[in-house]
Write an enzyme that holds these catalytic residues in place. Sequence first.
Site, PDB file in Angstrom:
ATOM      1  N   TYR A 191     -13.205  -2.848  10.826  1.00 11.31           N
ATOM      2  CA  TYR A 191     -11.916  -2.221  10.969  1.00 11.31           C
ATOM      3  C   TYR A 191     -11.609  -2.569  12.617  1.00 11.31           C
ATOM      4  O   TYR A 191      -9.783  -2.866  12.274  1.00 11.31           O
ATOM      5  CB  TYR A 191     -12.108  -1.022  10.584  1.00 11.31           C
ATOM      6  CG  TYR A 191     -11.264   0.097  10.365  1.00 11.31           C
ATOM      7  CD1 TYR A 191     -10.210  -0.022   9.357  1.00 11.31           C
ATOM      8  CD2 TYR A 191     -10.323   0.747  11.437  1.00 11.31           C
ATOM      9  CE1 TYR A 191      -8.827   0.364   9.719  1.00 11.31           C
ATOM     10  CE2 TYR A 191      -9.556   0.919  11.245  1.00 11.31           C
ATOM     11  CZ  TYR A 191      -8.451   1.169  10.504  1.00 11.31           C
ATOM     12  OH  TYR A 191      -6.962   1.865  10.353  1.00 11.31           O
ATOM     13  N   GLY A 240       1.043  -1.272  -0.133  1.00  6.77           N
ATOM     14  CA  GLY A 240      -0.270   0.051  -0.457  1.00  6.77           C
ATOM     15  C   GLY A 240       1.376   1.191  -0.067  1.00  6.77           C
ATOM     16  O   GLY A 240       0.747   2.342   0.604  1.00  6.77           O
ATOM     17  N   THR A 281      -3.120  -2.020  -5.706  1.00  9.11           N
ATOM     18  CA  THR A 281      -3.768  -3.095  -6.145  1.00  9.11           C
ATOM     19  C   THR A 281      -3.992  -2.175  -7.701  1.00  9.11           C
ATOM     20  O   THR A 281      -5.001  -2.867  -8.972  1.00  9.11           O
ATOM     21  CB  THR A 281      -4.220  -3.032  -5.934  1.00  9.11           C
ATOM     22  OG1 THR A 281      -5.918  -2.054  -5.477  1.00  9.11           O
ATOM     23  CG2 THR A 281      -4.534  -4.347  -4.367  1.00  9.11           C
TER      24      THR A 281
HETATM   25  N1  NAP Z   1      -5.918   7.459   7.459  1.00  8.21           N
HETATM   26  C1  NAP Z   1      -5.804   6.764   9.038  1.00  8.21           C
HETATM   27  O1  NAP Z   1      -6.360   7.651   9.549  1.00  8.21           O
HETATM   28  C2  NAP Z   1      -5.153   6.135   9.907  1.00  8.21           C
HETATM   29  C3  NAP Z   1      -5.179   5.981  10.915  1.00  8.21           C
HETATM   30  C4  NAP Z   1      -5.201   4.231  11.784  1.00  8.21           C
HETATM   31  C5  NAP Z   1      -4.490   3.561  11.160  1.00  8.21           C
HETATM   32  N2  NAP Z   1      -4.009   4.009   9.965  1.00  8.21           N
HETATM   33  C6  NAP Z   1      -3.324   2.914   9.165  1.00  8.21           C
HETATM   34  O2  NAP Z   1      -2.338   3.062   7.985  1.00  8.21           O
HETATM   35  C7  NAP Z   1      -2.530   2.674   6.919  1.00  8.21           C
HETATM   36  C8  NAP Z   1      -2.488   3.141   5.661  1.00  8.21           C
HETATM   37  O3  NAP Z   1      -3.657   3.795   5.762  1.00  8.21           O
HETATM   38  P1  NAP Z   1      -3.633   5.656   4.515  1.00  8.21           P
HETATM   39  O4  NAP Z   1      -4.417   6.163   5.809  1.00  8.21           O
HETATM   40  O5  NAP Z   1      -2.325   5.801   3.864  1.00  8.21           O
HETATM   41  O6  NAP Z   1      -4.853   4.511   3.512  1.00  8.21           O
HETATM   42  P2  NAP Z   1      -4.836   5.682   1.802  1.00  8.21           P
HETATM   43  O7  NAP Z   1      -4.381   6.245   1.673  1.00  8.21           O
HETATM   44  O8  NAP Z   1      -6.281   4.888   2.127  1.00  8.21           O
HETATM   45  O9  NAP Z   1      -3.284   3.683   1.270  1.00  8.21           O
HETATM   46  C9  NAP Z   1      -4.225   2.207   1.144  1.00  8.21           C
HETATM   47  C10 NAP Z   1      -3.085   2.059   0.030  1.00  8.21           C
HETATM   48  O10 NAP Z   1      -3.589   1.453   0.900  1.00  8.21           O
HETATM   49  C11 NAP Z   1      -3.543   0.211  -0.520  1.00  8.21           C
HETATM   50  N3  NAP Z   1      -4.292  -1.017  -0.780  1.00  8.21           N
HETATM   51  C12 NAP Z   1      -5.690  -0.913  -0.149  1.00  8.21           C
HETATM   52  N4  NAP Z   1      -5.800  -1.877  -0.470  1.00  8.21           N
HETATM   53  C13 NAP Z   1      -5.242  -2.546  -0.568  1.00  8.21           C
HETATM   54  C14 NAP Z   1      -5.106  -4.618  -1.034  1.00  8.21           C
HETATM   55  N5  NAP Z   1      -5.614  -5.259  -1.236  1.00  8.21           N
HETATM   56  N6  NAP Z   1      -3.772  -4.955  -1.382  1.00  8.21           N
HETATM   57  C15 NAP Z   1      -2.453  -4.311  -1.574  1.00  8.21           C
HETATM   58  N7  NAP Z   1      -3.089  -3.068  -1.360  1.00  8.21           N
HETATM   59  C16 NAP Z   1      -3.916  -1.736  -0.918  1.00  8.21           C
HETATM   60  C17 NAP Z   1      -3.853   1.342  -1.829  1.00  8.21           C
HETATM   61  O11 NAP Z   1      -3.950   1.378  -2.652  1.00  8.21           O
HETATM   62  P3  NAP Z   1      -5.239   0.782  -4.080  1.00  8.21           P
HETATM   63  O12 NAP Z   1      -6.473   1.662  -3.639  1.00  8.21           O
HETATM   64  O13 NAP Z   1      -3.841   0.733  -5.047  1.00  8.21           O
HETATM   65  O14 NAP Z   1      -4.898  -1.245  -3.940  1.00  8.21           O
HETATM   66  C18 NAP Z   1      -3.064   2.820  -0.504  1.00  8.21           C
HETATM   67  O15 NAP Z   1      -1.406   2.407  -1.778  1.00  8.21           O
HETATM   68  C19 NAP Z   1      -3.505   1.056   6.999  1.00  8.21           C
HETATM   69  O16 NAP Z   1      -3.617   0.042   7.294  1.00  8.21           O
HETATM   70  C20 NAP Z   1      -5.003   1.873   7.824  1.00  8.21           C
HETATM   71  O17 NAP Z   1      -6.116   1.221   8.497  1.00  8.21           O
HETATM   72  C21 NAP Z   1      -5.228   4.936   8.740  1.00  8.21           C
END
Ligand code: NAP
Length: 238
Positions: free
Chosen positions: A154, A9, A34
């Site tokens: 989640y 990701g 993806t």
């Molecule tokens: N944002 C928040 O407030 C927050 C808070 C706590 C924890 N987190 C955690 O931090 C992590 C990253 O979050 P983010 O906020 O940076 O999210 P984001 O901006 O939505 O990015 C998610 C990334 O994961 C990839 N992805 C999604 N499904 C996938 C799959 N099945 N296989 C491979 N890649 C996949 C997406 O690429 P594609 O779309 O191309 O698949 C994208 O690169 C996550 O684990 C999330 O739970 C986020």
Amino acid sequence: MSLVSLITGGTRGIGQALASRLVARGHRVAITGTTPDGVARAEHALAEQCGDPGRVLGLGCDVRDPGAVERAIRTVVARFGGLDVLVNNAGVGVGQPISELPYDEWDRIIGTNLTGVYHCCRAVIPHLVSRGGGWIVNVSSLSATAPFAGGAAYCATKAAVDAFTEALMQEVRHDGIRVASVAPGSVDTTFGGGGRDKSSWALQPGDVARVIVDLMRHAGRALPSRVEIRPSQPPRKG
Ligand SMILES: NC(=O)c1ccc[n+]([C@@H]2O[C@H](COP(=O)([O-])OP(=O)(O)OC[C@H]3O[C@@H](n4cnc5c(N)ncnc54)[C@H](OP(=O)(O)O)[C@@H]3O)[C@@H](O)[C@H]2O)c1
């Protein structure tokens, strides 16, 4: 030789910010996602940043698919000669009550956030062992310990990732592999479709990336195995 890192990701948000920091520190970096366009864009941006396309690799790989994960990791090892760091960052989430959450969505959230972590760790561990050690960092969430209505699927995955991380840490520590979880609060990304504007108070992706990079700078004897990071001044409740 510089370290080799794989970030699942890594096409946007926290993963992209981390990839950028690791490239700046001299790592050779592979990212997955993806969406082919997203992977190509992020790979290009990293190559531009470091001026050396040979140090970056973008891979289309759905972490839910064990065969795709095996192929991606074989590709990284073939390209860079090994692997030192895995960051399980890929994650999805929706805010929906369980009574309205279709099974397909449940399955997508569990498959990505939990089973995907298993697939990647299982495939990577032999490569880390053959290097004499390395790092596995799992991106969890404060919602693992502070669940909220609408987030049952989640929050359950993130609580499970915390338990998985602790157990795995004990399994592989004597192989020189340090396993840690990093649990952010709200981060200003498009996660879950974005939603309300939180840019004025939320963490920025680079804040979380910095914590992960700092972890890996600890002496070999030290393992900060769980780190929480939260916005210092979120909106007041009530
Ligand atoms: N944002 C928040 O407030 C927050 C808070 C706590 C924890 N987190 C955690 O931090 C992590 C990253 O979050 P983010 O906020 O940076 O999210 P984001 O901006 O939505 O990015 C998610 C990334 O994961 C990839 N992805 C999604 N499904 C996938 C799959 N099945 N296989 C491979 N890649 C996949 C997406 O690429 P594609 O779309 O191309 O698949 C994208 O690169 C996550 O684990 C999330 O739970 C986020």
